[in-house]
Design an enzyme around this catalytic site. Structure first.
Site, short mmCIF file in Angstrom:
data_model
loop_
_atom_site.label_atom_id
_atom_site.label_comp_id
_atom_site.label_asym_id
_atom_site.label_seq_id
_atom_site.Cartn_x
_atom_site.Cartn_y
_atom_site.Cartn_z
N GLN A 11 64.34 74.28 52.84
CA GLN A 11 64.86 73.37 53.86
C GLN A 11 66.20 73.42 53.62
O GLN A 11 66.86 72.72 54.82
CB GLN A 11 64.11 72.04 53.56
N LYS A 13 68.59 75.87 53.45
CA LYS A 13 68.80 76.74 54.28
C LYS A 13 68.45 76.72 55.79
O LYS A 13 69.44 76.92 56.48
CB LYS A 13 68.14 78.27 54.05
N ASP A 69 69.39 87.03 53.01
CA ASP A 69 69.19 86.80 51.51
C ASP A 69 70.81 86.57 51.07
O ASP A 69 71.63 87.23 51.84
CB ASP A 69 68.93 88.18 50.82
#
Length: 194
Positions: A11, A13, A69
């Site tokens: 959440q 990100k 990532d």
């Protein structure tokens, strides 16, 4: 409004990405497309993990999507925690434990230079692309601030007098690794239909 899936259920990100993208696109999470699996991140590079997540969503659910990532690379630790940043202190993705271990491993070290790097992998139609953003900075000796998430309380970017955790979301997003990678993604999406 054009839609794209962000291969995350994190959440923090998701909120950050939606704030950066604004109203250009509707960003849907994994939960919103019915994906509740824990997608493997077993590659040894940020790019590899981002690609792994994006390919998983495309192959299993059929959506054009992007995945990211992020890693914190600390010079005095030979680039660690790097690709293992989220699970530095173990598999639980415990930000407090990760930060505590990082500071312990840097005790007595004068070189505290570090960088955050984000790689975004986009799978759209038949194309696969990656976008990278980085921000140089240093690791503070103690946490400072309670905003943001992850290592934000101990990372101070060169462009700022304060840690990421002390910045407003708007200020952080304007210079952060994720912000820089996302703007490259947005530039691409804005000139290519999805």
């Amino acid at each position: 409004m054009r839609e794209i899936v962000f291969a995350t259920n994190n959440q923090h990100k998701l909120s950050e990405m939606r704030a950066i993208i604004g109203d250009r696109f509707t960003v849907r999470s994994l939960a919103e497309i019915g994906c509740h699996e824990d997608i493997p991140e077993t590659a040894d590079t940020l790019e590899g993990n981002a690609l792994m997540k994006a390919r998983y969503v495309k192959e299993k659910y059929g959506y054009d999507c992007f995945a990211d990532d992020t890693g914190l690379m600390v010079d005095a630790l030979g680039g660690a925690p790097g690709v293992y940043s989220a699970r530095y202190a173990g598999p639980g993705h415990d930000s407090v434990a990760n930060t505590r271990l990082l500071l312990k491993n840097l005790e007595g070290t004068t070189d505290r230079s570090a960088r955050f790097v984000t790689v975004i992998a986009l799978i759209m139609g038949g194309e696969t692309l990656t976008f990278e953003g980085a921000v140089e900075g240093e690791i503070l000796p103690v946490p400072d601030g309670d905003g943001g998430f992850g290592y934000d309380p101990v990372f101070k970017p060169r462009e700022s007098a304060v840690s990421f955790a002390r910045m407003s979301a708007e200020d952080k997003n304007s210079i952060s690794h994720r912000g820089r990678a996302t703007r490259k993604l947005i530039d691409y999406l804005s000139t290519n239909s999805i």
